[in-house]
Design a protein around this motif. Structure first.
Motif, PDB file in Angstrom:
ATOM      1  N   ALA A 159      -8.775 -10.948  -6.021  1.00 19.56           N
ATOM      2  CA  ALA A 159      -8.131  -9.656  -5.801  1.00 19.56           C
ATOM      3  C   ALA A 159      -8.884  -8.538  -6.530  1.00 19.56           C
ATOM      4  CB  ALA A 159      -6.673  -9.707  -6.244  1.00 19.56           C
ATOM      5  N   ALA A 185     -11.987  -7.788  -4.615  1.00 17.12           N
ATOM      6  CA  ALA A 185     -11.693  -7.154  -3.326  1.00 17.12           C
ATOM      7  C   ALA A 185     -11.521  -5.645  -3.439  1.00 17.12           C
ATOM      8  CB  ALA A 185     -10.422  -7.768  -2.731  1.00 17.12           C
ATOM      9  N   LYS A 186     -11.205  -5.165  -4.630  1.00 16.54           N
ATOM     10  CA  LYS A 186     -10.912  -3.744  -4.796  1.00 16.54           C
ATOM     11  C   LYS A 186     -12.050  -2.858  -4.309  1.00 16.54           C
ATOM     12  CE  LYS A 186      -8.879  -0.474  -8.028  1.00 16.54           C
ATOM     13  NZ  LYS A 186      -8.282  -0.279  -9.369  1.00 16.54           N
ATOM     14  N   PHE A 212      -7.124  -7.188   3.433  1.00 17.27           N
ATOM     15  CA  PHE A 212      -6.887  -8.336   2.564  1.00 17.27           C
ATOM     16  C   PHE A 212      -5.668  -9.092   3.065  1.00 17.27           C
ATOM     17  CE2 PHE A 212      -5.289 -10.417  -1.295  1.00 17.27           C
ATOM     18  CZ  PHE A 212      -6.451 -10.884  -1.903  1.00 17.27           C
ATOM     19  N   ILE A 251      -3.209  -7.176  -6.604  1.00 15.31           N
ATOM     20  CA  ILE A 251      -3.008  -7.029  -5.157  1.00 15.31           C
ATOM     21  C   ILE A 251      -2.457  -5.649  -4.836  1.00 15.31           C
ATOM     22  CG2 ILE A 251      -1.684  -7.863  -3.173  1.00 15.31           C
ATOM     23  CD1 ILE A 251      -1.787 -10.666  -4.511  1.00 15.31           C
ATOM     24  N   GLU A 309      -2.828  -2.914  -6.327  1.00 13.61           N
ATOM     25  CA  GLU A 309      -3.781  -1.829  -6.569  1.00 13.61           C
ATOM     26  C   GLU A 309      -4.900  -1.766  -5.534  1.00 13.61           C
ATOM     27  OE1 GLU A 309      -5.191  -2.222 -10.542  1.00 13.61           O
ATOM     28  OE2 GLU A 309      -3.215  -1.854 -11.437  1.00 13.61           O
ATOM     29  N   LEU A 310      -4.957  -2.712  -4.626  1.00 18.05           N
ATOM     30  CA  LEU A 310      -6.018  -2.683  -3.620  1.00 18.05           C
ATOM     31  C   LEU A 310      -5.863  -1.453  -2.726  1.00 18.05           C
ATOM     32  CD1 LEU A 310      -6.202  -6.454  -2.601  1.00 18.05           C
ATOM     33  CD2 LEU A 310      -7.865  -5.150  -3.930  1.00 18.05           C
ATOM     34  N   CYS A 321      -6.985  -1.013   0.251  1.00 19.12           N
ATOM     35  CA  CYS A 321      -6.985  -1.351   1.676  1.00 19.12           C
ATOM     36  C   CYS A 321      -5.619  -1.900   2.086  1.00 19.12           C
ATOM     37  CB  CYS A 321      -8.071  -2.389   1.969  1.00 19.12           C
ATOM     38  SG  CYS A 321      -7.870  -3.940   1.068  1.00 19.12           S
ATOM     39  N   THR A 340      -3.038  -4.579   2.835  1.00 18.91           N
ATOM     40  CA  THR A 340      -2.854  -5.961   2.382  1.00 18.91           C
ATOM     41  C   THR A 340      -1.683  -6.579   3.141  1.00 18.91           C
ATOM     42  OG1 THR A 340      -1.434  -5.240   0.548  1.00 18.91           O
ATOM     43  CG2 THR A 340      -3.784  -5.479   0.102  1.00 18.91           C
ATOM     44  N   CYS A 358       2.101  -7.148  -1.407  1.00 21.27           N
ATOM     45  CA  CYS A 358       1.364  -6.787  -0.195  1.00 21.27           C
ATOM     46  C   CYS A 358       2.051  -5.639   0.541  1.00 21.27           C
ATOM     47  CB  CYS A 358       1.249  -7.995   0.729  1.00 21.27           C
ATOM     48  SG  CYS A 358       0.124  -9.273   0.127  1.00 21.27           S
TER      49      CYS A 358
END
Length: 203
Positions: free
Chosen positions: A36, A39-40, A46, A81, A83-84, A86, A88, A107
């Motif tokens: 995770a 992934a940021k 995601f 997760i 804070e991503l 994109c 999710t 998510c």
């Protein structure tokens, strides 16, 4: 036991321990945290899912007895997760329980199969949930239904979860990943600043 596939910017993370109901050890959770975090700056979408008929039963039983059930690794994972920048998506291929709830709650979207069940029996087990889980759950389904799950230890099915607003769609298992990929397509095609900007406005 944690698998990662990447295709056109979409990262699909699969918990692959079906013989143990995809229960999670500390090592598996640390792997998920690192994925995770990576992934940021790298993923355009995601997805979290599981193999077999269960998304995850939460902490591995032996590890839970050794203290994993109350470890801060769950909070670190859900925070990473959340804070991503994109889109999710939790692709819930089956039942999720306990600490695994936090991953799904973090998510943006939750897509479930009809046979999925949801429960978080912390009251019965005698410990507190991770701090962010009740907050995210309450924002989705309200305080009384949150208490139904966390305090009354009620197990709800996919239809109830959809009615409550806990899951966004219910699809058959063979349509789960194709549906998730379709939902991710606009985000994958967008410029990073637009993707992140729209997500920030929705939060």
């Amino acid at each position: 036991m944690i698998e990662l596939s990447k295709s056109e910017g979409l990262w699909v993370v699969t918990i692959n321990r079906p013989d143990k109901a995809n229960s999670l050890t500390l090592d598996m959770l640390e792997q998920l945290v690192q994925i995770a975090l990576d992934a940021k700056d790298q993923a355009n979408g995601f997805v979290l899912t599981g193999s077999g008929k269960v998304f995850s039963a939460g902490a591995d039983l032996d590890a839970a007895k050794a203290g994993l059930a109350t470890s801060d690794v769950w909070e670190r994972l859900s925070g990473a997760i959340a804070e991503l920048p994109c889109l999710t998506i939790a692709a819930l291929n089956g039942t999720l329980a306990g600490g695994a709830f936090g991953m799904a709650l973090a998510c943006d979207l939750r897509i479930a199969v009809p046979h999925a069940k949801f429960f978080y029996p912390v009251m019965k087990l005698g410990f507190l949930p991770q701090p962010s889980d009740p907050v995210r759950l309450r924002s989705l389904i309200g305080p009384s239904k949150t208490k139904l799950i966390l305090m009354a230890s009620q197990k709800i099915d996919a239809a109830q979860a959809y009615q409550f607003g806990l899951v966004d769609m219910i699809v058959e298992i063979e349509e789960l990943i194709p549906t998730v990929r379709s939902l991710a397509e606009p985000s994958l095609a967008a410029r990073p600043e637009i993707r992140a900007g729209i997500k920030a406005l929705c939060t």
